[in-house]
Design an enzyme around this catalytic site. Structure first.
Site, mmCIF file in Angstrom:
data_model
loop_
_atom_site.group_PDB
_atom_site.id
_atom_site.type_symbol
_atom_site.label_atom_id
_atom_site.label_comp_id
_atom_site.label_asym_id
_atom_site.label_seq_id
_atom_site.Cartn_x
_atom_site.Cartn_y
_atom_site.Cartn_z
ATOM 1 N N LYS A 93 -3.323 0.641 1.115
ATOM 2 C CA LYS A 93 -1.904 0.288 1.268
ATOM 3 C C LYS A 93 -1.279 1.011 2.449
ATOM 4 C CE LYS A 93 -0.295 1.242 -2.979
ATOM 5 N NZ LYS A 93 0.665 1.246 -4.112
ATOM 6 N N LYS A 142 -0.972 4.265 2.605
ATOM 7 C CA LYS A 142 -0.183 5.383 2.070
ATOM 8 C C LYS A 142 -1.083 6.600 1.878
ATOM 9 C CE LYS A 142 3.677 3.486 -0.581
ATOM 10 N NZ LYS A 142 4.361 3.555 -1.894
#
Ligand code: C2G
Length: 153
Positions: A44, A46
């Site tokens: 993602k 992240k």
């Protein structure tokens, strides 16, 4: 027994997360949360501060949450909905429209909950960074003052 399912990273657990989980739980009788693994976070884009184990522990300790499962792929949602006999999939409205397909695929309801404004994991990180910068400036100022005192000796 109406089962609700949601997913997220839940890093640096904050009021926006709590409000989301509280409202999600109020949609049914039990709430299952798919907590993003560290590997899925990387997909993602992240990098969370807390590990998956710690984030899952914190989310699981929330009174609105009945079960925490690992979220390791984008594709697992339909399988999870069938496996746990989910009635409602819900998530913050920053994802609005992104998961409508789950309704056609599994027959579960899909709802988006209003995101809490003015709070995010990124904001929390920035606030901590600002405190560190202010502390650093204060220490450097004190060192400079001491150096001036020494120079005057
Ligand atoms: N959220 C919120 N208000 C905020 C911050 C987050 O309502 N101020 C909600 C998000 O909309 C999401 C949940 O809290 O529903 C978790 O947010 P994140 O940890 O940022 O998770 P996210 O990156 O959105 O991951 O497959 C779905 C993804 O795993 C969702």
């Amino acid at each position: 027994m109406k089962t609700v399912l949601t997913y997220g990273t839940f890093d640096l657990f904050h009021a926006g997360h709590i409000r989301l989980l509280k409202r999600a739980r109020s949609l049914g009788d039990r709430l299952i949360v798919g907590c993003s693994t560290d590997e899925f976070n990387a997909l993602k884009g992240k990098q969370s501060v807390f590990s998956y184990e710690d984030r899952a522990l914190i989310v699981g300790a929330c009174k609105f949450v009945d079960l925490v499962i690992p979220e390791s792929s984008w594709q697992q949602k339909s399988d999870d909905i069938r496996k746990y006999d989910v009635d409602i999939f819900t998530i913050g409205d920053d994802w609005i429209g992104k998961f409508d397909h789950l309704s056609e695929e599994t027959g579960c309801a899909v709802t988006y909950l209003t995101r809490t404004p003015d709070i995010s994991t990124t904001d929390v990180k920035s606030a901590i960074q600002q405190l560190c910068d202010e502390k650093k400036r204060s220490i450097l100022g004190a060192v400079d003052h001491l150096r001036q005192c020494v120079d005057r000796l």
